[in-house]
Design an enzyme around this catalytic site. Structure first.
Site, PDB file in Angstrom:
ATOM      1  N   LEU A 224       0.871  -1.158   0.000  1.00  0.00           N
ATOM      2  CA  LEU A 224       0.000   0.000   0.000  1.00  0.00           C
ATOM      3  C   LEU A 224       0.913   1.213   0.000  1.00  0.00           C
ATOM      4  O   LEU A 224       1.888   1.247   0.765  1.00  0.00           O
ATOM      5  CB  LEU A 224      -0.905   0.023   1.240  1.00  0.00           C
ATOM      6  CG  LEU A 224      -2.062  -0.975   1.282  1.00  0.00           C
ATOM      7  CD1 LEU A 224      -2.748  -0.935   2.644  1.00  0.00           C
ATOM      8  CD2 LEU A 224      -3.069  -0.698   0.177  1.00  0.00           C
ATOM      9  N   ASP A 225       0.633   2.197  -0.855  1.00  0.00           N
ATOM     10  CA  ASP A 225       1.530   3.346  -0.915  1.00  0.00           C
ATOM     11  C   ASP A 225       1.430   4.173   0.366  1.00  0.00           C
ATOM     12  O   ASP A 225       0.561   3.947   1.222  1.00  0.00           O
ATOM     13  CB  ASP A 225       1.289   4.184  -2.176  1.00  0.00           C
ATOM     14  CG  ASP A 225      -0.087   4.825  -2.213  1.00  0.00           C
ATOM     15  OD1 ASP A 225      -0.570   5.292  -1.162  1.00  0.00           O
ATOM     16  OD2 ASP A 225      -0.690   4.866  -3.307  1.00  0.00           O
ATOM     17  N   LYS A 226       2.310   5.141   0.497  1.00  0.00           N
ATOM     18  CA  LYS A 226       2.434   5.897   1.733  1.00  0.00           C
ATOM     19  C   LYS A 226       1.121   6.553   2.150  1.00  0.00           C
ATOM     20  O   LYS A 226       0.771   6.583   3.329  1.00  0.00           O
ATOM     21  CB  LYS A 226       3.527   6.963   1.575  1.00  0.00           C
ATOM     22  CG  LYS A 226       3.769   7.803   2.825  1.00  0.00           C
ATOM     23  CD  LYS A 226       4.848   8.844   2.587  1.00  0.00           C
ATOM     24  CE  LYS A 226       5.038   9.725   3.834  1.00  0.00           C
ATOM     25  NZ  LYS A 226       6.047  10.792   3.602  1.00  0.00           N
TER      26      LYS A 226
ATOM     27  N   SER B 268      -1.916   5.579   1.441  1.00  0.00           N
ATOM     28  CA  SER B 268      -3.046   4.657   1.542  1.00  0.00           C
ATOM     29  C   SER B 268      -3.080   3.975   2.903  1.00  0.00           C
ATOM     30  O   SER B 268      -2.079   3.887   3.608  1.00  0.00           O
ATOM     31  CB  SER B 268      -2.977   3.610   0.422  1.00  0.00           C
ATOM     32  OG  SER B 268      -3.075   4.236  -0.845  1.00  0.00           O
TER      33      SER B 268
ATOM     34  N   ARG C 197      -5.492   5.440  -7.851  1.00  0.00           N
ATOM     35  CA  ARG C 197      -5.145   6.864  -7.893  1.00  0.00           C
ATOM     36  C   ARG C 197      -4.887   7.321  -9.330  1.00  0.00           C
ATOM     37  O   ARG C 197      -5.327   8.408  -9.735  1.00  0.00           O
ATOM     38  CB  ARG C 197      -3.911   7.133  -7.028  1.00  0.00           C
ATOM     39  CG  ARG C 197      -4.129   6.886  -5.543  1.00  0.00           C
ATOM     40  CD  ARG C 197      -2.890   7.243  -4.743  1.00  0.00           C
ATOM     41  NE  ARG C 197      -3.028   6.859  -3.354  1.00  0.00           N
ATOM     42  CZ  ARG C 197      -3.662   7.579  -2.433  1.00  0.00           C
ATOM     43  NH1 ARG C 197      -4.215   8.727  -2.770  1.00  0.00           N
ATOM     44  NH2 ARG C 197      -3.736   7.154  -1.185  1.00  0.00           N
TER      45      ARG C 197
END
Length: 241
Positions: free
Chosen positions: A102-104, A106, A190
């Site tokens: 999961l990106d930063k 999220s 996104r």
């Protein structure tokens, strides 16, 4: 397999950490010190030691984290940012790897395990294990835009699609969506929203297959139940054992 992969597969450490151990001369195979990254071993018959202690396959561990926003999904960040492992450091699970990322920015459900085969199967697009997200976007998204995310939007010369999209609710200045993906492209939701001119305000993964985040508090971790493990193994083609 190579010694670095073997140590990772046995759940002892990551390949990068294994390379460091090799460079420091701390690994031996069959009683002989090894330093070559290309050393091949049989994890079923070769005795592998680190600092003179035998490395054995660890119990398979499967846990979930409710990832807070602002953490990066990596063990060592060269920029010094706080990582998801800050949530696991006192949990006593040993060496675990995240299943996907999961990106930063999220939040939500992130799985960890030392079962590398299980993780690879769960991430393989061919298994079609759905990942479900609740997504807050700016403005009042209409049905046409929601359908566009499912029918496909152009991203970098390709057509990206969500498996399903539904509007959960409208606010005065935002909309909440439920988006289901069956593939794992980098920052897919996104970038799809950006492609249709919609701002993503918040993104929370709430389920992987039929395993749900539920009411696990933010930043907390817990072991998966036996039934949850069986559900995911069945979804990836392993069966329920």
């Amino acid at each position: 397999m190579t010694i670095t992969r073997a140590l990772s597969k046995l759940g002892y450490c990551s390949r990068t950490q294994a390379e460091r151990l090799l460079a420091e001369g701390r690994i031996s195979v069959g009683g002989k010190a090894v330093t070559d990254f290309e050393t091949w071993v049989d994890i079923h018959s070769d005795r592998i030691e680190v600092d003179g202690l035998a490395v054995a396959a660890e119990e398979k561990v499967y846990v979930m984290l409710n990832k807070p926003r602002g953490l990066v999904t990596t063990r060592d960040d060269p920029e010094g940012r706080e990582t998801v492992y800050s949530c696991l450091k006192d949990a006593g699970f040993g060496f675990l790897s995240p299943v996907g990322r999961l990106d930063k920015a999220s939040e939500g459900l992130l799985l960890f395990t030392n079962d590398t085969v299980f993780a690879q199967r769960l991430l393989d697009p061919a298994t079609h294990v759905p990942k479900i997200y609740h997504v807050q976007v700016g403005g009042r998204l209409d049905d046409r835009q929601a359908k566009q995310l499912k029918s496909g939007v152009p991203v970098e010369g390709e057509t990206w699609r969500a498996a399903s999209v539904r509007i959960i609710r409208h606010g005065e200045k935002n909309t909440w969506l439920e988006v289901t993906l069956e593939e794992g492209r980098n920052r897919q939701i996104r970038r799809m929203l950006e492609a249709i001119g919609v701002e993503c305000l918040r993104l929370v993964r709430v389920a992987i297959g039929d395993v749900e985040l539920g009411d696990l508090p933010k930043g907390d971790v817990r072991r998966l139940t036996n039934s949850e493990i069986a559900i995911l193994r069945k979804a990836t083609g392993f069966g329920g054992r």
